[in-house]
Scaffold this motif. Structure first.
Motif, short mmCIF file in Angstrom:
data_model
loop_
_atom_site.label_atom_id
_atom_site.label_comp_id
_atom_site.label_asym_id
_atom_site.label_seq_id
_atom_site.Cartn_x
_atom_site.Cartn_y
_atom_site.Cartn_z
N MET A 237 -7.67 -31.89 -20.21
CA MET A 237 -8.08 -30.78 -19.33
C MET A 237 -6.86 -30.00 -18.84
SD MET A 237 -10.49 -29.11 -17.90
CE MET A 237 -9.94 -27.57 -17.22
N ALA A 238 -5.95 -30.75 -18.21
CA ALA A 238 -4.75 -30.10 -17.67
C ALA A 238 -3.95 -29.43 -18.79
CB ALA A 238 -3.89 -31.12 -16.95
N THR A 239 -3.96 -30.05 -19.99
CA THR A 239 -3.22 -29.50 -21.12
C THR A 239 -3.66 -28.06 -21.42
OG1 THR A 239 -3.21 -31.72 -22.00
CG2 THR A 239 -2.49 -29.99 -23.48
N GLU A 240 -4.92 -27.76 -21.16
CA GLU A 240 -5.40 -26.40 -21.42
C GLU A 240 -4.83 -25.38 -20.45
OE1 GLU A 240 -7.15 -28.18 -24.33
OE2 GLU A 240 -7.94 -28.84 -22.41
N THR A 241 -4.64 -25.81 -19.20
CA THR A 241 -4.23 -24.83 -18.20
C THR A 241 -2.72 -24.56 -18.23
OG1 THR A 241 -4.11 -26.59 -16.58
CG2 THR A 241 -6.15 -25.31 -16.63
N LEU A 242 -1.96 -25.50 -18.73
CA LEU A 242 -0.50 -25.30 -18.81
C LEU A 242 -0.19 -24.74 -20.19
CD1 LEU A 242 2.21 -25.81 -17.34
CD2 LEU A 242 2.24 -28.07 -18.40
N ARG A 243 0.48 -23.60 -20.24
CA ARG A 243 0.77 -23.00 -21.55
C ARG A 243 2.03 -23.58 -22.16
NH1 ARG A 243 0.45 -16.71 -21.38
NH2 ARG A 243 1.12 -17.06 -23.53
N ARG A 244 2.01 -23.68 -23.47
CA ARG A 244 3.15 -24.24 -24.18
C ARG A 244 4.34 -23.29 -24.09
NH1 ARG A 244 5.41 -24.15 -29.57
NH2 ARG A 244 4.04 -22.44 -30.14
N THR A 245 5.52 -23.84 -23.94
CA THR A 245 6.75 -23.05 -23.99
C THR A 245 7.58 -23.54 -25.17
OG1 THR A 245 6.70 -23.08 -21.58
CG2 THR A 245 8.67 -22.19 -22.61
N GLY A 246 8.25 -22.61 -25.86
CA GLY A 246 9.07 -22.96 -27.00
C GLY A 246 10.38 -23.60 -26.56
N VAL A 247 10.96 -24.39 -27.45
CA VAL A 247 12.20 -25.10 -27.13
C VAL A 247 13.33 -24.13 -26.81
CG1 VAL A 247 14.01 -26.57 -28.13
CG2 VAL A 247 11.59 -27.20 -28.40
N LYS A 248 13.43 -23.06 -27.60
CA LYS A 248 14.51 -22.10 -27.37
C LYS A 248 14.46 -21.53 -25.96
CE LYS A 248 16.59 -17.96 -29.33
NZ LYS A 248 16.47 -16.89 -30.32
N GLU A 249 13.25 -21.20 -25.55
CA GLU A 249 13.06 -20.63 -24.21
C GLU A 249 13.38 -21.67 -23.12
OE1 GLU A 249 9.27 -18.61 -23.95
OE2 GLU A 249 9.44 -18.57 -21.76
N LEU A 250 12.97 -22.89 -23.34
CA LEU A 250 13.22 -23.93 -22.34
C LEU A 250 14.72 -24.20 -22.20
CD1 LEU A 250 10.36 -26.52 -23.01
CD2 LEU A 250 10.56 -24.87 -21.13
N LEU A 251 15.43 -24.20 -23.32
CA LEU A 251 16.87 -24.50 -23.26
C LEU A 251 17.63 -23.42 -22.51
CD1 LEU A 251 17.54 -25.96 -26.83
CD2 LEU A 251 17.33 -27.20 -24.67
N ALA A 252 17.05 -22.22 -22.47
CA ALA A 252 17.73 -21.11 -21.78
C ALA A 252 17.13 -20.86 -20.40
CB ALA A 252 17.62 -19.85 -22.63
N ALA A 253 16.22 -21.73 -19.98
CA ALA A 253 15.46 -21.47 -18.74
C ALA A 253 16.36 -21.42 -17.51
CB ALA A 253 14.40 -22.54 -18.57
#
Ligand code: ATP
Ligand code: MN
Length: 472
Positions: free
Chosen positions: A1-17
């Motif tokens: 359920m929760a997996t649906e509400t949280l959107r996936r982020t790409g690794v490249k974006e996370l590393l630069a977050a």
């Protein structure tokens, strides 16, 4: 359920977050898992960058048993907290709260098991046999991202310079393109083809009512477009059925062919040099991580060579001058050189790597060794051809100013036994509103080869075709 509400982020974006300490969802493939009885570290890669995201799985929450399917090659979804990394080697990491195995990869049979998924332990040759999995290695990930960037940069360059992208046919009805052996395209049954009265195969019965082949170049059709739109380019697949088992030839490759009305040989050379420099510059600016990886793994001089090409003028000289240099060279060549012979790759590389130590543009070749459509020089012996030669590659571009004079073109076609019937439309371009024009062909894979520093052209295209091989 929760997996649906949280959107996936790409690794490249996370590393630069920039914002940390928040919940994230990330999906990708396991490169390695290591750790101890308190904590496990999973290196996750999703293809967006060469870098992996470190997933930290604490043993309290993830006992060994719960991670048994988290093996190299498996596909995961991970939820967790994005935090500043406590360890060395990465700025951020994800402290997992939930790990779902989307797709398992049996560790006994997964071919990229050894040493995670970089090329170590498994040779580039062996990887060609598993073309369906090699994009998951660091090396092919880097090559494919650079290949994409270069393709994008090509369209970008031409668009910015007022060129129009034209789609020339892949199946061609003329076998007079003259650039090499062709692959036939036919739907006739190979065992019992229809025959004419004299016993030869009756191509009038074939799909197109005539013999057809896969194109070896889009140039002739490109000229049609250039003499209407001014500046055009093609960028498409080309096919050569030559049995050339070299590290620089493919049977199926991609060619970029600009063609420009009102351009003469000088303009053509200026364009080729500016174009190549801008493509290399684009890769340096946009593929730094992938290039750094390739430099580190394969070729310590890669970045130096790329920067050198961007920063220095190409050496321009005539074929005749080049032959003089080669004849007085101390080096012994396998093939002798004399005025009138075609230059071999050993000669091209001597000029580039030993003599001038920079890219070279050779011009004005003897007419006998070049195509019928090249413009004849005043002396009647040479044509306005140009080949761009690169270090480690040899010929990367071949081009010319085209013969725009109807009678001279017809005379050249007769001398070279090119049938006029097939090319009546090409001659029409000289009958109706002819104009000086020029263009060239850049072998896209040779460019990718140069920019990546790889040594075999089969390793810079996802599915290489060469004699005896079309497995995937
Ligand atoms: P080469 O002498 O290297 O075989 P070519 O003179 O036959 O090449 P052209 O007909 O001039 O090649 O084609 C234009 C460009 O296309 C070449 O400069 C090269 O970059 C590229 N090219 C030609 N043949 C191949 C091939 N078989 N595989 C990959 N690229 C090729
Ligand atoms: Mn050529």
């Amino acid at each position: 359920m929760a997996t649906e509400t949280l959107r996936r982020t790409g690794v490249k974006e996370l590393l630069a977050a920039a914002t940390l300490d928040r919940e994230v969802l990330v999906k990708g493939w396991v490169r390695t898992r290591r750790g101890n009885k308190y904590v496990q570290f999973i290196a996750l890669n999703d293809g967006s960058t060469i870098h992996n995201l470190q997933i930290v799985a604490a043993a309290e929450q993830f006992p060994e048993e719960s991670l048994k399917d988290v093996t190299t090659g498996a596909c995961l979804a991970v939820r967790g907290q994005l935090v500043a990394s406590q360890g060395k080697g990465q700025a951020v990491e994800v402290q997992a709260t939930e790990i779902t195995v989307i797709g398992q990869a049996d560790s006994a049979s997964y071919p990229l098991q050894k040493r995670g998924s970089d090329q170590k332990g498994i040779s580039l040759e062996a990887l060609r046999e598993i073309a369906h999995l090699r994009p998951r290695t660091n090396t092919f990930g880097a090559v494919l991202r650079i290949r994409h960037a270069l393709a994008f940069a090509i369209h970008n360059y031409f668009n910015a310079h007022g060129f129009f992208y034209v789609h020339t046919p892949i199946i061609t009805g003329s076998d007079a393109e003259g650039a090499g052996q062709m692959f036939r395209v036919t739907t006739l049954p190979p065992e019992h083809p229809p025959r004419t009265a004299d016993g030869s195969v009756d191509y009038a019965e074939d799909f197109f009512g005539k013999q057809t082949n896969l194109t070896v170049s889009g140039q002739l059709e490109g000229e049609i477009a250039a003499l209407a739109l001014g500046k055009i380019y093609t960028f498409g697949p080309t096919f050569r059925a030559e049995n050339s088992n070299t590290a620089r030839h493919l049977a199926e490759f991609w060619m970029v062919e600009p063609e420009m009305a009102f351009y003469e040989l000088e303009d053509n050379m200026d364009l080729a040099e500016d174009f190549l420099k801008s493509l290399v510059k684009y890769a340096l600016n946009h593929c730094a991580d992938d290039l750094a990886f390739l430099q580190e793994q394969y070729d310590k001089e890669l970045l130096g060579r790329l920067n050198f090409v961007v920063e220095n003028d190409f050496q321009r000289l005539t074929y005749t001058e080049a032959v003089e240099i080669l004849k007085s060279a101390k080096q012994k060549f396998e093939f002798p050189v004399d005025w009138g012979t075609d230059l071999q790759s050993e000669h091209e590389r001597y000029l580039v790597e030993k003599h001038f130590k920079r890219p070279v543009i050779l011009t004005n070749y003897p007419k006998e060794i070049k195509a019928f459509y090249m413009k004849l020089d005043e002396d009647g012996r040479t044509v306005r051809a140009m080949d761009v030669l690169f270090p480690g590659i040899g010929e990367i571009i071949g081009g010319s100013q085209r013969e725009e004079d109807l009678e001279k073109l017809q005379a050249r076609m007769q001398e070279m036994h090119v049938p006029e019937d097939d090319l009546w439309w090409y001659l029409d371009l000289r009958r109706f509103g002819t104009a000086p024009h020029a263009g060239f062909g850049l072998g896209f894979e040779r460019l990718v080869l140069f920019v990546t520093g790889m040594s075999n052209i089969r390793d810079v295209i996802p599915f290489p075709r060469f004699p005896g091989s079309a497995a995937f």
